[in-house]
Enzyme design. Structure first.
Site, PDB file in Angstrom:
ATOM      1  CG  HIS A   1      37.766  44.281  38.558  1.00  0.00           C
ATOM      2  ND1 HIS A   1      38.875  43.957  39.302  1.00  0.00           N
ATOM      3  CD2 HIS A   1      37.372  43.130  37.963  1.00  0.00           C
ATOM      4  CE1 HIS A   1      39.148  42.673  39.154  1.00  0.00           C
ATOM      5  NE2 HIS A   1      38.239  42.136  38.355  1.00  0.00           N
TER       6      HIS A   1
ATOM      7  CG  HIS B   1      33.514  40.615  37.008  1.00  0.00           C
ATOM      8  ND1 HIS B   1      34.270  40.120  35.977  1.00  0.00           N
ATOM      9  CD2 HIS B   1      34.353  40.711  38.073  1.00  0.00           C
ATOM     10  CE1 HIS B   1      35.508  39.921  36.400  1.00  0.00           C
ATOM     11  NE2 HIS B   1      35.575  40.279  37.669  1.00  0.00           N
TER      12      HIS B   1
END
Length: 145
Positions: free
Chosen positions: A107, A109
Site C-alpha cells: 500500500h 500512503h
C-alpha cells in the site's frame, strides 16, 4: 515480519476488500481502492491498495500492478492537493517490519503536510472520528479528475 513469507488473507486490507471490515472509501475501480487511514498521520491521509494483487511488499508486486498503483496514487494525490490545499505532501511506502510496515498488503500512503502542523507517528496516531473521515473523503472524491 520479514521481506519474505506467505500472504496472509486475513490481513486487515484483505478483510476490507472482502467487505468484512468497513472502510471510508475515497474512490475505487476494478483494480484499486483508495480509502482514508483510520489512524491518520495528518488530516486527509489516504491509503491506496491493489484489489487484484496479493503482494505483501514492493519486492513482490507485479510490474503492471505497480504501474496501476503509481497512477492511482498520483491521481489521488492530485485530488488531495486540490481538495485540502496542503503546503506539501508525502508519499510513503514501507517494506518489512524493520522498514516500518504494519500491514502486509502492499500500500501507498498519501499524507498531506502543512509547515505548522506536526506529523503524527506512523502506527502511533490516534484513531480518527468516522464522520470527519467521511467528510474528508467526500471532499477528496469531489476533486478527482
Amino acid at each position: 515480519m520479514s521481506l519474505t513469507g506467505a500472504y496472509d488473507p486475513a490481513n486487515i486490507f484483505a478483510r476490507i476488500l472482502k467487505g468484512e471490515i468497513p472502510a471510508v472509501k475515497v474512490w475505487e475501480d476494478d483494480d484499486v481502492l483508495a480509502f482514508m487511514d483510520v489512524f491518520p498521520q495528518s488530516e486527509g491521509h489516504v491509503l491506496v491498495i491493489s484489489k487484484t494483487s496479493r503482494a505483501r511488499n514492493l519486492l513482490e508486486v507485479e510490474p503492471e500492478v505497480l504501474a496501476t498503483l503509481a497512477a492511482a496514487t498520483q491521481r489521488t494525490a492530485r485530488a488531495v492537493a486540490k481538495a485540502l490545499s496542503p503546503e506539501g505532501f508525502s508519499i510513503m511506502q514501507f517494506n518489512g517490519e524493520a522498514g516500518g510496515q504494519t500491514v502486509f498488503h502492499l500500500h501507498f500512503h498519501i499524507i498531506p503536510r502543512w509547515a505548522d502542523r506536526p506529523l503524527k507517528g506512523h502506527g502511533h496516531a490516534p484513531m480518527a472520528d468516522a464522520d470527519v473521515l467521511r467528510s474528508l473523503a467526500e471532499r477528496i472524491a469531489a476533486a478527482l479528475d
